[in-house]
Design an enzyme around this catalytic site. Structure first.
Site, mmCIF file in Angstrom:
data_model
loop_
_atom_site.group_PDB
_atom_site.id
_atom_site.type_symbol
_atom_site.label_atom_id
_atom_site.label_comp_id
_atom_site.label_asym_id
_atom_site.label_seq_id
_atom_site.Cartn_x
_atom_site.Cartn_y
_atom_site.Cartn_z
ATOM 1 N N MET A 1 0.830 -1.177 0.000
ATOM 2 C CA MET A 1 0.000 0.000 0.000
ATOM 3 C C MET A 1 0.879 1.246 0.000
ATOM 4 S SD MET A 1 -3.309 -0.240 2.427
ATOM 5 C CE MET A 1 -3.764 -1.951 2.414
ATOM 6 N N PRO A 2 0.716 2.104 -0.984
ATOM 7 C CA PRO A 2 1.485 3.342 -0.992
ATOM 8 C C PRO A 2 0.973 4.298 0.079
ATOM 9 C CG PRO A 2 -0.033 3.300 -2.840
ATOM 10 C CD PRO A 2 -0.120 1.954 -2.164
ATOM 11 N N LEU A 3 1.903 5.041 0.650
ATOM 12 C CA LEU A 3 1.565 6.059 1.644
ATOM 13 C C LEU A 3 2.153 7.378 1.178
ATOM 14 C CD1 LEU A 3 0.639 7.222 4.398
ATOM 15 C CD2 LEU A 3 2.794 6.382 5.337
ATOM 16 N N TRP A 40 -2.962 5.439 0.661
ATOM 17 C CA TRP A 40 -3.127 6.099 1.956
ATOM 18 C C TRP A 40 -2.490 7.479 1.872
ATOM 19 C CZ3 TRP A 40 -2.354 2.653 6.822
ATOM 20 C CH2 TRP A 40 -3.050 1.457 6.672
#
Length: 65
Positions: A1-3, A40
């Site tokens: 998941m990229p943040l 995110w």
């Protein structure tokens, strides 16, 4: 998941921040082909007295203007 983490000084409205996170999410998904629901985004507000450039706080810089 990229943040995606955004650090900024306070002062933007809740609506402006909501638009920012929408735009960042959309841009990331478009650029990478990822799903927006996997992105995110956090927004951290840091006071001008806790942020400095060249050894001088933003508060001190603003006082000079």
């Amino acid at each position: 998941m990229p943040l995606i983490h955004v650090q900024q000084t306070p002062g933007k409205t809740a609506e402006q921040k909501a638009e920012l996170v929408r735009a960042l999410t959309d841009a990331y998904a478009q650029a990478t082909g990822g799903k927006p629901e996997s992105v995110w985004v956090t927004v951290q507000e840091i006071g001008a007295d806790s942020w400095s450039i060249g050894g001088e706080t933003l508060t001190a810089r603003a006082a000079k203007r």
